[in-house]
Design a protein around this motif. Structure first.
Motif, PDB file in Angstrom:
ATOM      1  N   ILE A 156       0.495  -1.748   0.359  1.00  9.61           N
ATOM      2  CA  ILE A 156       0.054  -0.174  -0.042  1.00  9.61           C
ATOM      3  C   ILE A 156       1.160   1.134  -0.419  1.00  9.61           C
ATOM      4  N   GLY A 157       2.238   1.175   0.800  1.00 12.03           N
ATOM      5  CA  GLY A 157       2.547   2.667   0.802  1.00 12.03           C
ATOM      6  C   GLY A 157       3.546   2.666  -1.087  1.00 12.03           C
ATOM      7  N   GLN A 162      -1.110   4.772  -6.982  1.00  8.42           N
ATOM      8  CA  GLN A 162      -2.620   4.417  -7.281  1.00  8.42           C
ATOM      9  C   GLN A 162      -3.449   3.577  -6.869  1.00  8.42           C
ATOM     10  N   PHE A 163      -3.258   3.182  -5.410  1.00  6.63           N
ATOM     11  CA  PHE A 163      -4.369   2.652  -5.254  1.00  6.63           C
ATOM     12  C   PHE A 163      -5.293   3.537  -5.165  1.00  6.63           C
ATOM     13  N   LYS A 164      -5.037   4.701  -4.422  1.00  3.33           N
ATOM     14  CA  LYS A 164      -6.157   6.065  -4.037  1.00  3.33           C
ATOM     15  C   LYS A 164      -6.706   6.398  -5.385  1.00  3.33           C
ATOM     16  N   ASP A 169     -11.699   6.500  -8.506  1.00  2.00           N
ATOM     17  CA  ASP A 169     -12.198   7.277 -10.292  1.00  2.00           C
ATOM     18  C   ASP A 169     -11.104   6.406 -11.339  1.00  2.00           C
ATOM     19  N   PRO A 170     -11.549   4.690 -11.486  1.00  4.55           N
ATOM     20  CA  PRO A 170     -11.289   4.370 -12.031  1.00  4.55           C
ATOM     21  C   PRO A 170     -10.638   4.607 -13.624  1.00  4.55           C
ATOM     22  N   PHE A 183      -3.696  -3.693  -9.765  1.00  5.33           N
ATOM     23  CA  PHE A 183      -4.027  -2.955  -8.657  1.00  5.33           C
ATOM     24  C   PHE A 183      -5.390  -3.740  -8.442  1.00  5.33           C
ATOM     25  N   HIS A 184      -6.283  -4.177  -9.024  1.00  6.22           N
ATOM     26  CA  HIS A 184      -7.628  -4.388  -8.935  1.00  6.22           C
ATOM     27  C   HIS A 184      -7.088  -6.031  -8.033  1.00  6.22           C
TER      28      HIS A 184
END
Length: 297
Positions: A156-157, A162-164, A169-170, A183-184
């Motif tokens: 996550i760090g 990218q995760f955010k 907003d994909p 990332f999904h």
């Protein structure tokens, strides 16, 4: 000392699931966590049949693979026109049933207890220790969950932006070149690993509670992702500690008490949250009505 290990184990589960749960809640995929937590059972059984061992790494690998297969099957059914909830229900019940059949057919060869997988028994954690070169390193579950938490925090760090963006907003993420699908599946893989790492401590069903309830509570308290992640972890840890002492007082299930405390905290946030709580919305409506009345006068 036993109290410390039990609370620490619950806190590690809560922290890991709390971080991942925030992204599931934001992406409206909370029930996918439920599906994964049940459908990884055949992965665990197959890994045991192949290896003949309850080695944690093999269990994690088998669970991660089945978790990704679960997500793939759900998406495939959705793309064929089936509704999201129906797709989730079909996939996770079918895979979970396969896991139950595999374990029941090989019950004499598989040292897996369905009650342990479903409900867990966190009270036994202090007794299952890791011995390294003759030294007692403490409960094996703490090391397993601690390593899982570090893995989740590291990923996550490294890919926080990218995760955010994928969560909020994909379409924009895809437009700027972020591999949204990658990332999904990375997120789903982490959910799978976190789920199986938590099996022996809180069980599959209660992992769902830790994935959803603290993150949903944090969602009511803030509109910023960074704070939501922090609040979710703190709420999960508070639920673990409070749930342990509640269970001790009531002489009840420890894991069940932990989720019950988390549910109580959610209800309090649902009512009293300054942003989205019922009380805040009620006061806002009253102010609007009084303002409208004064303007008409």
């Amino acid at each position: 000392m036993m109290d410390f290990w039990i609370i620490l184990t619950g806190s590690l589960v809560a922290a890991t699931c709390g971080v991942l749960g925030c992204f599931l809640v934001l992406r409206k995929m909370a029930m996918v966590g439920d599906a994964i937590s049940h459908s990884v059972l055949p992965g665990i059984a197959i890994a045991f049949l192949i290896s003949g061992s309850r080695d944690s790494v093999l269990m994690l690998a088998g669970a991660a693979v089945l978790g990704l297969i679960t997500v793939f099957l759900i998406q495939m059914l959705q793309q064929s026109g089936l509704q999201s909830d129906a797709s989730i229900g079909i996939v996770f019940t079918a895979l979970f049933a396969i896991g139950v059949i595999l374990i029941s057919l090989n019950a004499s060869h598989i040292d897996l207890d369905l009650d342990c997988v479903l409900f867990g028994e966190i009270a036994y954690v202090p007794w299952d220790t890791w011995i390294l070169n003759g030294y007692d390193m403490g409960p094996a579950a703490v090391w397993m969950l601690g390593g899982t938490l570090l893995l989740v925090l590291a990923l996550i760090g490294l890919f926080y932006k990218q995760f955010k963006l994928c969560a909020f907003d994909p379409a924009l993420a895809a437009a700027v070149g972020i591999p949204v699908v990658l990332f999904h599946y990375l997120l789903m893989g982490m959910v799978s690993v976190a789920t199986v790492a938590s099996f022996e401590s809180v069980g599959a069903i209660l992992v769902v509670g830790m994935l959803i309830v603290p993150a949903s509570t944090a969602y009511l308290l803030t509109d910023r992702l960074s704070r939501m992640l922090l609040y979710s972890v703190l709420i999960g840890i508070l639920s673990s500690a409070g749930g342990y002492y509640l269970a001790k007082w009531l002489d009840a299930s420890i894991a069940g008490a932990m989720i019950s405390v988390a549910g109580i905290l959610f209800v309090l946030a649902f009512i009293f949250s300054p942003l989205h709580g019922l009380a805040a919305r009620y006061l806002k409506r009253r102010r609007l009505k009084s303002g409208t009345g004064m303007a008409q006068a």
